[in-house]
Motif scaffolding. Sequence first.
Motif, PDB file in Angstrom:
ATOM      1  N   TYR A   1       0.817   1.567  -0.116  1.00 29.88           N
ATOM      2  CA  TYR A   1      -0.262   2.234   0.614  1.00 29.88           C
ATOM      3  C   TYR A   1      -1.382   2.633  -0.351  1.00 29.88           C
ATOM      4  O   TYR A   1      -2.566   2.381  -0.077  1.00 29.88           O
ATOM      5  CB  TYR A   1       0.242   3.462   1.377  1.00 29.88           C
ATOM      6  CG  TYR A   1      -0.902   4.293   1.910  1.00 29.88           C
ATOM      7  CD1 TYR A   1      -1.665   3.838   2.969  1.00 29.88           C
ATOM      8  CD2 TYR A   1      -1.248   5.501   1.320  1.00 29.88           C
ATOM      9  CE1 TYR A   1      -2.746   4.565   3.439  1.00 29.88           C
ATOM     10  CE2 TYR A   1      -2.323   6.239   1.775  1.00 29.88           C
ATOM     11  CZ  TYR A   1      -3.064   5.761   2.842  1.00 29.88           C
ATOM     12  OH  TYR A   1      -4.142   6.481   3.283  1.00 29.88           O
ATOM     13  N   LEU A   2      -1.044   3.223  -1.481  1.00 26.56           N
ATOM     14  CA  LEU A   2      -2.062   3.627  -2.458  1.00 26.56           C
ATOM     15  C   LEU A   2      -2.807   2.409  -3.008  1.00 26.56           C
ATOM     16  O   LEU A   2      -4.024   2.474  -3.239  1.00 26.56           O
ATOM     17  CB  LEU A   2      -1.424   4.442  -3.594  1.00 26.56           C
ATOM     18  CG  LEU A   2      -0.999   5.851  -3.192  1.00 26.56           C
ATOM     19  CD1 LEU A   2      -0.155   6.484  -4.286  1.00 26.56           C
ATOM     20  CD2 LEU A   2      -2.200   6.717  -2.864  1.00 26.56           C
ATOM     21  N   ALA A   3      -2.114   1.285  -3.187  1.00 27.91           N
ATOM     22  CA  ALA A   3      -2.784   0.056  -3.646  1.00 27.91           C
ATOM     23  C   ALA A   3      -3.813  -0.398  -2.616  1.00 27.91           C
ATOM     24  O   ALA A   3      -4.924  -0.818  -2.975  1.00 27.91           O
ATOM     25  CB  ALA A   3      -1.749  -1.036  -3.905  1.00 27.91           C
ATOM     26  N   LYS A   4      -3.463  -0.290  -1.316  1.00 24.66           N
ATOM     27  CA  LYS A   4      -4.417  -0.645  -0.253  1.00 24.66           C
ATOM     28  C   LYS A   4      -5.630   0.283  -0.281  1.00 24.66           C
ATOM     29  O   LYS A   4      -6.759  -0.154  -0.098  1.00 24.66           O
ATOM     30  CB  LYS A   4      -3.750  -0.553   1.125  1.00 24.66           C
ATOM     31  CG  LYS A   4      -2.801  -1.652   1.439  1.00 24.66           C
ATOM     32  CD  LYS A   4      -2.236  -1.448   2.850  1.00 24.66           C
ATOM     33  CE  LYS A   4      -1.028  -2.321   3.093  1.00 24.66           C
ATOM     34  NZ  LYS A   4      -0.393  -2.021   4.388  1.00 24.66           N
ATOM     35  N   VAL A   5      -5.377   1.560  -0.490  1.00 25.47           N
ATOM     36  CA  VAL A   5      -6.476   2.526  -0.557  1.00 25.47           C
ATOM     37  C   VAL A   5      -7.432   2.164  -1.675  1.00 25.47           C
ATOM     38  O   VAL A   5      -8.651   2.105  -1.481  1.00 25.47           O
ATOM     39  CB  VAL A   5      -5.946   3.970  -0.740  1.00 25.47           C
ATOM     40  CG1 VAL A   5      -7.081   4.926  -1.069  1.00 25.47           C
ATOM     41  CG2 VAL A   5      -5.195   4.431   0.507  1.00 25.47           C
TER      42      VAL A   5
ATOM     43  N   ASN B   1     -15.144   0.199   1.436  1.00 29.22           N
ATOM     44  CA  ASN B   1     -14.621   0.505   2.778  1.00 29.22           C
ATOM     45  C   ASN B   1     -13.941   1.866   2.800  1.00 29.22           C
ATOM     46  O   ASN B   1     -13.570   2.404   1.756  1.00 29.22           O
ATOM     47  CB  ASN B   1     -13.615  -0.565   3.215  1.00 29.22           C
ATOM     48  CG  ASN B   1     -14.240  -1.936   3.305  1.00 29.22           C
ATOM     49  OD1 ASN B   1     -15.436  -2.069   3.582  1.00 29.22           O
ATOM     50  ND2 ASN B   1     -13.447  -2.960   3.050  1.00 29.22           N
ATOM     51  N   ALA B   2     -13.747   2.364   3.997  1.00 30.98           N
ATOM     52  CA  ALA B   2     -13.010   3.622   4.151  1.00 30.98           C
ATOM     53  C   ALA B   2     -11.546   3.406   3.783  1.00 30.98           C
ATOM     54  O   ALA B   2     -11.036   2.289   3.888  1.00 30.98           O
ATOM     55  CB  ALA B   2     -13.116   4.118   5.594  1.00 30.98           C
ATOM     56  N   ALA B   3     -10.923   4.466   3.353  1.00 30.74           N
ATOM     57  CA  ALA B   3      -9.489   4.384   3.042  1.00 30.74           C
ATOM     58  C   ALA B   3      -8.710   4.193   4.333  1.00 30.74           C
ATOM     59  O   ALA B   3      -9.038   4.775   5.361  1.00 30.74           O
ATOM     60  CB  ALA B   3      -9.035   5.668   2.348  1.00 30.74           C
TER      61      ALA B   3
END
Length: 128
Positions: A107-111, A119-121
């Motif tokens: 998830y943090l990697a996607k953020v 882009n927004a988180a």
Amino acid sequence: PPVDLTPRFRDRLDAFRRLCEEHRDSAHEKTRALAREFLYDWEAVWIVVAHPYLPFTNNEAERALRHWVIARLISQGTRTEQGTRAFALLASVIDTCRRRHILPWPYLAKVVAERRKGNAAPLLPAAA
């Protein structure tokens, strides 16, 4: 039961409060301190009577924070307000993911990837 128990225990609560008020200036130091502590935090102590579904203690919250406090102590904290905010946000995200049984690192990697693109988180995923 998920109902307010205050009416059921009103007489006992009132009697206990009177005892605390009688002993607020007791000559016995520990009695005085305990009476004052109950009076000072009266609403917080007895909120579980009005809302019985609440936990009696905040031990769960303290246990959740314990390893973050230790990590902060070992690392000697952060040096800036921005660093402190980042540490607190990461701790919150990681614990939320863990409570939802989701691995926090993907998830943090996607953020990070989305924010680098401007882009927004992405929202935190729902429980698995």
